[in-house]
Design an enzyme around this catalytic site. Structure first.
Site, PDB file in Angstrom:
ATOM      1  N   HIS A  76      32.920  35.133  41.901  1.00 50.83           N
ATOM      2  CA  HIS A  76      33.897  35.738  42.599  1.00 50.83           C
ATOM      3  C   HIS A  76      33.537  37.152  42.864  1.00 50.83           C
ATOM      4  O   HIS A  76      33.024  37.774  41.980  1.00 50.83           O
ATOM      5  CB  HIS A  76      35.440  35.461  42.092  1.00 50.83           C
ATOM      6  CG  HIS A  76      35.909  34.078  42.207  1.00 50.83           C
ATOM      7  ND1 HIS A  76      37.211  33.967  41.895  1.00 50.83           N
ATOM      8  CD2 HIS A  76      35.231  32.964  42.627  1.00 50.83           C
ATOM      9  CE1 HIS A  76      37.535  32.644  41.990  1.00 50.83           C
ATOM     10  NE2 HIS A  76      36.231  32.032  42.705  1.00 50.83           N
ATOM     11  N   GLU A  78      35.459  39.726  42.159  1.00 53.43           N
ATOM     12  CA  GLU A  78      35.974  40.463  41.082  1.00 53.43           C
ATOM     13  C   GLU A  78      35.070  40.354  39.814  1.00 53.43           C
ATOM     14  O   GLU A  78      34.547  41.299  38.971  1.00 53.43           O
ATOM     15  CB  GLU A  78      37.443  40.032  40.437  1.00 53.43           C
ATOM     16  CG  GLU A  78      38.384  40.352  41.494  1.00 53.43           C
ATOM     17  CD  GLU A  78      38.575  38.865  42.580  1.00 53.43           C
ATOM     18  OE1 GLU A  78      37.464  38.421  43.016  1.00 53.43           O
ATOM     19  OE2 GLU A  78      39.665  38.492  42.551  1.00 53.43           O
ATOM     20  N   CYS A 106      42.625  35.565  41.170  1.00 50.36           N
ATOM     21  CA  CYS A 106      43.215  34.434  40.537  1.00 50.36           C
ATOM     22  C   CYS A 106      43.030  34.609  38.863  1.00 50.36           C
ATOM     23  O   CYS A 106      42.469  35.403  38.506  1.00 50.36           O
ATOM     24  CB  CYS A 106      41.963  33.449  40.906  1.00 50.36           C
ATOM     25  SG  CYS A 106      40.418  33.454  40.234  1.00 50.36           S
ATOM     26  N   CYS A 109      39.740  35.544  37.443  1.00 51.09           N
ATOM     27  CA  CYS A 109      39.381  36.799  37.561  1.00 51.09           C
ATOM     28  C   CYS A 109      40.346  37.772  36.706  1.00 51.09           C
ATOM     29  O   CYS A 109      39.969  38.880  36.266  1.00 51.09           O
ATOM     30  CB  CYS A 109      39.318  37.297  39.103  1.00 51.09           C
ATOM     31  SG  CYS A 109      37.906  36.375  39.858  1.00 51.09           S
TER      32      CYS A 109
END
Length: 176
Positions: A76, A78, A106, A109
């Site tokens: 992801h 992040e 999420c 993260c």
């Protein structure tokens, strides 16, 4: 703001100013950079999410989602930005850094941001189905955890939301 050297109030203030004196204009400027990362991710066929890590007004790292291209469910934006920022300063603690993300992080993260001790989170649009910074879960302010992250939500919200909506609308429509 002018500060007199040795002024105890100014010293206290400057120590925390990166958290309290953030200007909406500065947040928007950094979010524009995150949006550019999201657009690049979308152009690669990734979900268009972008992230930056900024410390002391300097960008330490930037990333866009890369889960599809890397065949890595943890890639992801992040996570990639936090990893790069930690490498850049040779420390896994990012306690004086701000994480900018186009979409609410999420749980994975948010967990990474909490472990990194990120000082502040700024995101664009909420994620009611998976957001962990206030929408579905609120890990940023969970009193059971040993770190809290102040959150600024809704920065450039419309631009971030439209980017996602357009991406998923095009995917649902199928190949042109």
């Amino acid at each position: 703001m002018r500060v007199a050297i040795g002024d105890p109030i100014a010293t206290r203030r400057s120590r925390t100013s990166f958290l309290t004196d953030h200007l909406p204009e500065l947040d928007r400027r950094w979010m524009e950079e995150a949006i550019r990362e999201a657009e690049a991710a979308g152009a690669r066929g990734e979900v268009p999410i972008g992230a930056l890590v900024v410390r002391g007004g300097v960008m330490l790292a930037r990333a866009g989602n890369a889960s599809v291209g890397r065949r890595d469910p943890t890639a992801h934006a992040e996570i990639l930005a936090l990893r790069a920022a930690a490498r850049a300063i040779a420390n896994y603690r990012l306690s004086d850094a701000i994480l900018y993300v186009t979409v609410e992080p999420c749980a994975m993260c948010m967990g990474a941001a909490l472990h990194a001790r990120v000082a502040r989170l700024v995101y664009g649009c909420a994620d009611p189905k998976g957001g962990a910074a206030g929408s579905l879960f609120d890990l940023a302010r969970d009193p059971r955890l040993n770190h809290r992250i102040p959150v600024t939500a809704g920065v450039s919200e419309e631009a971030c939301r439209i980017l996602l909506q357009d991406f998923f609308r095009a995917r649902r429509a199928g190949p042109a």
